[in-house]
Design a protein around this motif. Structure first.
Motif, short mmCIF file in Angstrom:
data_model
loop_
_atom_site.label_atom_id
_atom_site.label_comp_id
_atom_site.label_asym_id
_atom_site.label_seq_id
_atom_site.Cartn_x
_atom_site.Cartn_y
_atom_site.Cartn_z
N CYS A 6 -55.68 10.40 41.68
CA CYS A 6 -55.16 9.10 42.13
C CYS A 6 -54.35 8.54 40.96
O CYS A 6 -54.91 7.97 40.01
CB CYS A 6 -56.31 8.14 42.47
N CYS A 77 -51.21 18.01 37.37
CA CYS A 77 -51.99 18.71 38.40
C CYS A 77 -52.11 20.19 38.08
O CYS A 77 -53.20 20.77 38.21
CB CYS A 77 -51.36 18.51 39.78
N ILE A 85 -52.90 15.07 45.65
CA ILE A 85 -52.66 13.71 45.17
C ILE A 85 -53.07 12.77 46.29
O ILE A 85 -52.68 12.99 47.45
CB ILE A 85 -51.16 13.51 44.84
N LYS A 87 -52.77 8.95 47.64
CA LYS A 87 -52.00 7.71 47.47
C LYS A 87 -52.36 6.73 48.58
O LYS A 87 -52.42 7.11 49.76
CB LYS A 87 -50.49 8.00 47.56
N GLU A 98 -43.00 6.92 49.03
CA GLU A 98 -44.04 7.92 48.75
C GLU A 98 -43.78 9.24 49.46
O GLU A 98 -44.13 10.30 48.95
CB GLU A 98 -45.42 7.37 49.10
N ALA A 102 -43.77 12.78 47.67
CA ALA A 102 -44.66 13.84 48.15
C ALA A 102 -43.87 15.12 48.42
O ALA A 102 -44.31 16.23 48.08
CB ALA A 102 -45.38 13.38 49.41
N ASN A 105 -42.83 16.63 45.05
CA ASN A 105 -43.98 17.24 44.37
C ASN A 105 -44.38 18.55 45.03
O ASN A 105 -44.67 19.54 44.35
CB ASN A 105 -45.16 16.28 44.33
N ASN A 106 -44.38 18.57 46.35
CA ASN A 106 -44.73 19.79 47.06
C ASN A 106 -43.68 20.88 46.82
O ASN A 106 -44.01 22.04 46.61
CB ASN A 106 -44.89 19.51 48.55
N GLU A 112 -50.15 19.04 47.34
CA GLU A 112 -50.13 18.24 48.57
C GLU A 112 -50.41 16.78 48.24
O GLU A 112 -51.11 16.47 47.28
CB GLU A 112 -51.20 18.73 49.55
N THR A 113 -49.87 15.88 49.05
CA THR A 113 -50.15 14.45 48.93
C THR A 113 -50.82 13.98 50.20
O THR A 113 -50.33 14.25 51.30
CB THR A 113 -48.85 13.65 48.70
#
Length: 159
Positions: A6, A77, A85, A87, A98, A102, A105-106, A112-113
């Motif tokens: 988080c 991570c 993650i 959120k 977001e 996400a 990041n992926n 994964e978010t």
């Protein structure tokens, strides 16, 4: 072991943050609450103060670790083998931003978010808003854990 992070600035941690962290702690074996460091922003509390406050108010969960990190969240991570993650989303406007994060990041590392809708009680709440209202003398005691409210009150008196 199921792990999630988080991330946030947590300047300061609010009851809304605490709600999301608590809910994540029920879903994962380990939850890392990570104070992300942005050197271009000057916070009201130092990173070490934020970490201390977060540790105090999350101690009841038992499976929460609190750390800081400077850099890309996906690197954090990868270093800790954290695949998810978590959120909190307050409004549609949060989702727009977001979702882009996400997807990035992926795409970078496969992390994964998971989006958790905020408890409606806290849907308007942000650290910035709490600080602004408190600085003008408004009562924010019901929006913060007691230890955080005390620390915020002391800090504002010092300024």
């Amino acid at each position: 072991m199921r792990r999630a992070v988080c991330p946030g600035s947590y300047d300061p941690i609010t009851n809304g943050h605490l709600d999301i962290i608590g809910r994540a702690s029920k879903l994962y074996d380990e939850v890392y609450v990570t104070v992300m460091i942005n050197k271009s922003k000057k916070g009201l509390f130092t990173v070490d103060e934020r970490i201390d406050l977060i540790r105090q108010v999350t101690s009841e969960f038992g499976n929460v670790r609190v750390e800081s990190f400077h850099g890309l969240l996906v690197d954090y991570c990868k270093q800790r083998d954290i695949p998810a993650i978590v959120k909190g989303l307050r409004a549609v406007s949060d989702f727009d931003y977001e979702l882009q994060m996400a997807q990035m990041n992926n795409g970078l590392t496969g992390v994964e978010t998971l989006f958790v809708p905020t408890n409606p009680t806290y849907s308007f709440l942000s650290s910035s808003l709490v600080k602004e209202v408190a600085a003008w003398g408004g009562d924010v005691s019901h929006l913060l854990p007691d230890a955080v409210f005390d620390a915020l009150s002391r800090r504002l008196r010092e300024q």
